[in-house]
Design a protein around this motif. Structure first.
Motif, mmCIF file in Angstrom:
data_model
loop_
_atom_site.group_PDB
_atom_site.id
_atom_site.type_symbol
_atom_site.label_atom_id
_atom_site.label_comp_id
_atom_site.label_asym_id
_atom_site.label_seq_id
_atom_site.Cartn_x
_atom_site.Cartn_y
_atom_site.Cartn_z
ATOM 1 N N VAL A 56 0.840 -1.203 0.000
ATOM 2 C CA VAL A 56 0.000 0.000 0.000
ATOM 3 C C VAL A 56 0.876 1.253 0.000
ATOM 4 O O VAL A 56 0.676 2.187 -0.791
ATOM 5 N N ILE A 59 2.660 1.731 -3.435
ATOM 6 C CA ILE A 59 1.745 2.203 -4.487
ATOM 7 C C ILE A 59 1.399 3.665 -4.269
ATOM 8 O O ILE A 59 1.415 4.485 -5.210
ATOM 9 N N GLU A 60 1.102 4.022 -3.023
ATOM 10 C CA GLU A 60 0.723 5.409 -2.739
ATOM 11 C C GLU A 60 1.913 6.346 -2.927
ATOM 12 O O GLU A 60 1.765 7.469 -3.433
ATOM 13 N N GLY A 65 -1.560 3.866 -8.211
ATOM 14 C CA GLY A 65 -2.827 3.177 -8.054
ATOM 15 C C GLY A 65 -3.972 3.855 -8.794
ATOM 16 O O GLY A 65 -3.931 5.078 -9.028
ATOM 17 N N PRO A 66 -4.997 3.098 -9.184
ATOM 18 C CA PRO A 66 -5.050 1.630 -9.072
ATOM 19 C C PRO A 66 -4.169 0.980 -10.127
ATOM 20 O O PRO A 66 -4.085 1.453 -11.251
ATOM 21 N N ARG A 86 -7.927 -3.019 0.081
ATOM 22 C CA ARG A 86 -7.733 -1.745 -0.627
ATOM 23 C C ARG A 86 -8.031 -1.896 -2.117
ATOM 24 O O ARG A 86 -7.142 -1.760 -2.964
ATOM 25 N N ASP A 88 -9.332 0.060 -4.014
ATOM 26 C CA ASP A 88 -9.096 1.312 -4.724
ATOM 27 C C ASP A 88 -7.690 1.378 -5.316
ATOM 28 O O ASP A 88 -7.436 2.180 -6.224
ATOM 29 N N LEU A 89 -6.782 0.501 -4.844
ATOM 30 C CA LEU A 89 -5.404 0.507 -5.322
ATOM 31 C C LEU A 89 -5.123 -0.584 -6.351
ATOM 32 O O LEU A 89 -4.031 -0.630 -6.908
#
Length: 248
Positions: A56, A59-60, A65-66, A86, A88-89
């Protein structure tokens, strides 16, 4: 985003999967899981959710993302938990050599491997290489003398295990998660290997059956390292799904 399994570093993807995905037009991100040098070995241990949190955060941090996520073995456990917590990712996920529960034999194997490490026993590198081959490769590969000479050399050179690998091995005591996976809404492709002794195909089939709409592919003549034994077939299924060319 590609997530490796227990004891393996990101470079394992470089030989076959990264070139195939790059040729298909993808930007490919690989990384070393916690427990694998040069990342922290975290000798005090960590949880599967810690590893999900690492992905997470990556990716952020990268702002990707996604994204499409590919995981094998422990990496697949991380990927399916990421898709659940998650979504959304994650826009699509490929889950190779996976399972959603721990049966009696896999629990016994996990316990035996952690007890061996805790006992401070160091197996001769050649012996460890042979055992790893028997556990991880298909009979087709085991019967190929030329291929086995190369595999045994590779396994012997990479046979050393540290506290990080021990911590990752502990995570193979996967809780029963099949009911939870019924809430995954991310499109998923499960890839199982017919001769896999570590994560047998019938356990991978359970994951595909639990995730709504998941696709399932059984690849013959491959063991746990099927993505290295038959990369052509694996890459075709993987790329087809990730590009949307494969039917769900």
């Amino acid at each position: 985003m590609m997530i490796q399994g227990t004891g393996a570093g990101r470079t394992v993807w470089q030989l076959h999967q990264v070139p195939a995905l790059t040729a298909a037009g993808f930007r490919v991100i690989t990384f070393d899981n916690r427990g694998i040098p040069p990342t922290s070995e975290c000798p005090g241990g960590f949880s599967l959710q810690d590893m999900v949190g690492d992905v997470v955060g990556l990716i952020e941090h990268l702002g990707t993302g996604p994204c499409r996520v590919v995981g094998t073995s422990l990496g697949a456990f991380v990927a399916q938990e990421l898709a659940l917590s998650r979504p959304d990712l994650v826009c699509r996920a490929v889950l190779m050599a996976t399972r959603g529960r721990t049966d009696v034999l896999r629990a016994a194997l996990n316990r035996a491997e952690t007890e061996l490490y805790d006992a401070g026993t160091h197996l001769p590198a050649r012996y460890a290489a042979v055992v790893r081959a028997l556990k991880s490769l298909s009979p087709r590969t085991l019967d190929d003398d030329a291929a086995m000479a190369d595999w045994l050399d590779l396994f012997e050179l990479s046979s050393a295990a540290g506290p990080g690998q021990r911590a990752q091995t502990e995570l193979s005591k996967l809780d029963h998660r099949l009911q939870a996976y019924r809430d995954i809404r991310v499109p998923c492709q499960v890839i199982a290997f017919a001769d896999d002794l570590i994560t047998p195909a019938h356990l991978a089939r359970e994951v595909a059956d639990a995730i709504p709409g998941a696709a399932y592919e059984l690849i013959e003549g491959c063991g746990h390292y099927g993505y290295l034994e038959d990369p052509g077939t694996v890459n075709k299924v993987m790329v087809g799904f990730l590009t949307g060319a494969a039917a769900r």
